[in-house]
Every structure is written in structure tokens, then in C-alpha cells.
Scaffold this active site. Structure first.
Site, PDB file in Angstrom:
ATOM      1  N   ASP A   1      -5.651  92.937  68.564  1.00 59.52           N
ATOM      2  CA  ASP A   1      -4.534  93.758  69.006  1.00 59.52           C
ATOM      3  C   ASP A   1      -3.475  92.902  69.697  1.00 59.52           C
ATOM      4  O   ASP A   1      -2.842  93.334  70.653  1.00 59.52           O
ATOM      5  CB  ASP A   1      -5.047  94.844  69.962  1.00 59.52           C
ATOM      6  CG  ASP A   1      -4.042  95.966  70.175  1.00 59.52           C
ATOM      7  OD1 ASP A   1      -3.165  96.143  69.310  1.00 59.52           O
ATOM      8  OD2 ASP A   1      -4.125  96.643  71.215  1.00 59.52           O
TER       9      ASP A   1
ATOM     10  N   CYS B   1     -14.387 112.240  56.145  1.00 58.03           N
ATOM     11  CA  CYS B   1     -13.841 113.295  57.004  1.00 58.03           C
ATOM     12  C   CYS B   1     -14.033 114.674  56.374  1.00 58.03           C
ATOM     13  O   CYS B   1     -14.130 115.671  57.091  1.00 58.03           O
ATOM     14  CB  CYS B   1     -12.348 113.052  57.268  1.00 58.03           C
ATOM     15  SG  CYS B   1     -12.027 111.750  58.471  1.00 58.03           S
TER      16      CYS B   1
ATOM     17  N   CYS C   1     -13.069 118.643  57.565  1.00 61.46           N
ATOM     18  CA  CYS C   1     -12.977 118.746  59.026  1.00 61.46           C
ATOM     19  C   CYS C   1     -11.539 118.544  59.509  1.00 61.46           C
ATOM     20  O   CYS C   1     -10.844 117.627  59.061  1.00 61.46           O
ATOM     21  CB  CYS C   1     -13.898 117.713  59.676  1.00 61.46           C
ATOM     22  SG  CYS C   1     -13.853 117.722  61.486  1.00 61.46           S
TER      23      CYS C   1
ATOM     24  N   CYS D   1     -14.480 114.434  67.526  1.00 62.38           N
ATOM     25  CA  CYS D   1     -14.894 113.953  66.206  1.00 62.38           C
ATOM     26  C   CYS D   1     -16.418 113.971  66.064  1.00 62.38           C
ATOM     27  O   CYS D   1     -17.128 113.356  66.862  1.00 62.38           O
ATOM     28  CB  CYS D   1     -14.379 112.531  65.980  1.00 62.38           C
ATOM     29  SG  CYS D   1     -14.866 111.831  64.382  1.00 62.38           S
TER      30      CYS D   1
END
Length: 316
Positions: free
Chosen positions: A135, A189, A192, A249
Site C-alpha cells: 500500500d 459472493c 449475497c 460479510c
């Protein structure tokens, strides 16, 4: 080819030995699809005041411009999950700081261990040119981790891993050595929409697309000016960052625990009440957040967030 595969597995094994939770390998190459999507996102000004997202566009979508002769992107994952974090889910009566920022600055922790992994790789391969990142440069880290088989980019735009969840940091080595490459995994996923439904500011404006200018993390960290009145109530009790779309999640129900102790939450950061933050001085800020990623939000910004959260909590 057998020798190449053996070297690849030796590097992966050493990464896990160092404390990383996963390690994968992808071919370094230009990313045409990602370049198109990123350009569209920038043109729509979804990045807000993060002007640096416009810088080095070509390098962001082509690692061979970051590391001349680059052949491989080695991606690693490092969990920052801790049992204490489970106690913070759903808390509404006191200020919250995003889980990732409760420990030592992840840039320092990952870079320290990526340097060890790079040294190991160099010893195995001989002359090696490359760079390490976490990052800290124009690298599409989630894309490379996905290509390296470490997960898929979910509807909340975070990288999701079936075995690890999403409470982890991503780091890379971009090197000029050719290794054996992993295959991307499929999206899990499904139908959802829990992350979209839970976001208080509707920052996830459609599946897999996030408007940073509405994201609580952006509003409480990156935005230097005052948070717009329409979003002040929506940040609820978050004084730095936000975990809502990750907390809901389903894949995070089995998040693995952080192996790097420096990433564990510091009690004197995670357990403070509103009174402490309201009376925080510049000196206390510097002392409390020494070696912390939270220093990205300067003192005045942090105190402004506290003031907004104080107002929100007083109305509960």
C-alpha cells in the site's frame, strides 16, 4: 520447469514460515481491463480528493514500468484479525476505530517481513532485481492477489478469501525472475448483498463498485475538509475508518487470527471511551498513536471526527 516449480514452492513455504497467511504468484503484465475500469472510476471522480490516484497511472496498471524486466508479482496476505475484534461488532454506544488500525502500522510490519522474504528469494535465485510494496506505491494490490489465486474481489471491493475472510493486509514483491504461476479463483459472493445493504452512506453504489467520496473510511481519514452535513450522522460512531461491510460479510465468520503480534490491537487504542478522545491533547495523540497508521489522519482531523461522533452518540 520442475526446478522452477520447486523454487516457487520454497518461496511460498518460507512466506508462511515468516507468518504470512497466504502467498501466491502471478505473471507481471499490463492490465488492460483494470486500466479501463480505473480510468472510468477516475473520470467519474469517485476518488474524491485523493489526487494521488491520478498519479503514475501507467505504472499502476503495468508493473513492468515499476520494475523494469519484471516477470512475477508475488502477493502475500497477513491477517490482522483478533478475538477482541469480535467484541466490537455492532457496538453503538462508544467510539470505534477500524480494526486494521488498532495495532502497529501495517506498512512497517509487512515491509519488515517482505524484506526477509525478498532476501530469501534472492539467496535462492542468485541475482535478483525487484521491489517490495505494501500500500505504498501505485500497485493494484487486490488485482494481483486475485490473479495469484489468493481470493476474489467481492461486492464491497475488498479481496475475499474462503479460508481467511478479508481482515488482512496485502503485500507484494515484484521481481525479474520467472516462477510458476497460480490460477485465479472464482467469485463466491453469489446473490449475497449484505455489504450493500449495511453501508450507512450507500458508498457501494452497485455490486463491485465503491464511491470513495461516500465511504466512511474516506470521510474520516482521507477527506481533509469538514465532512458534509449529510454524512455526519451516517458515520455513526466511527472516529477512524469503518468495518461495517466486512463485519456483515459471511466469509468473515471464519477469519483466521493474526500471526504477527504487532498487528494485534493495542488496548490503549481499542478500549478508550468517548471522554478520553474528547479530552485528547496533541501530546497524548502523538504518544497514543506512535507507530500507528492512525497518524495518517492528523490531530485536527481526528478531533473533528470525535466531535461528530460525540454529537451522534448524544442523540442515541
Amino acid at each position: 520447469m520442475l526446478q522452477q516449480q520447486k523454487l516457487t514452492e520454497q518461496i511460498r513455504t518460507h512466506a508462511l514460515k515468516l507468518g504470512f497467511d497466504a502467498c501466491g504468484f502471478a505473471k507481471a503484465q499490463y492490465l488492460p481491463d483494470e486500466a479501463r475500469r480505473l480510468e472510468e472510476w477516475l473520470n467519474q471522480e469517485r476518488h474524491g480528493t485523493m489526487g494521488w490516484m491520478n498519479y503514475h497511472f501507467d505504472k499502476r496498471v503495468d508493473p513492468t514500468l515499476l520494475v523494469p524486466g519484471a516477470k512475477t508479482v508475488v502477493s502475500v496476505l497477513a491477517s490482522y484479525h483478533h478475538p477482541k475484534h469480535n467484541e466490537q461488532i455492532g457496538i453503538k454506544d462508544r467510539p470505534l476505530i477500524s480494526k486494521y488500525a488498532q495495532g502497529r502500522d501495517y506498512h512497517k510490519v509487512l515491509k519488515k517481513n517482505l524484506k526477509k522474504l525478498f532476501k530469501f528469494t534472492e539467496e535462492k535465485l542468485g541475482n535478483l532485481e525487484g521491489r517490495i510494496f505494501t500500500d505504498s506505491a501505485p500497485v493494484l494490490d487486490k488485482v494481483w492477489a486475485q490473479r495469484a489465486g489468493l481470493g476474489w474481489i467481492g461486492k464491497n471491493s475488498n479481496l475475499l478469501n474462503k479460508d481467511i475472510g478479508s481482515f488482512f493486509f496485502i503485500g507484494e514483491m515484484i521481481i525479474d525472475a520467472e516462477l510458476s504461476y497460480d490460477s485465479p479463483v472464482t467469485d463466491h459472493c453469489g446473490s449475497c448483498t449484505k455489504c450493500l445493504d449495511a453501508c450507512p452512506t450507500d458508498a457501494i453504489y452497485e455490486p463491485y463498485r465503491v464511491d470513495a467520496t461516500k465511504c466512511i473510511s474516506y470521510l474520516t481519514i482521507e477527506l481533509k475538509e469538514e465532512i458534509d452535513k449529510q454524512y455526519q450522522t451516517n458515520i455513526e460512531n466511527w472516529i477512524y475508518g469503518c468495518d461495517i461491510c466486512q463485519d456483515v460479510c459471511p466469509w468473515n465468520s471464519k477469519s483466521v487470527l493474526a500471526q504477527f503480534e504487532d498487528l494485534h490491537p493495542r488496548d490503549y487504542v481499542a478500549d478508550r471511551d468517548l471522554n478520553f478522545w474528547e479530552n485528547l491533547t496533541q501530546e497524548q495523540y502523538d504518544e497514543t498513536f506512535e507507530g500507528s497508521a492512525i497518524r495518517r489522519a492528523k490531530f485536527d482531523k481526528f478531533k473533528s471526527n470525535v466531535s461528530i461522533v460525540s454529537s451522534n452518540l448524544s442523540q442515541n
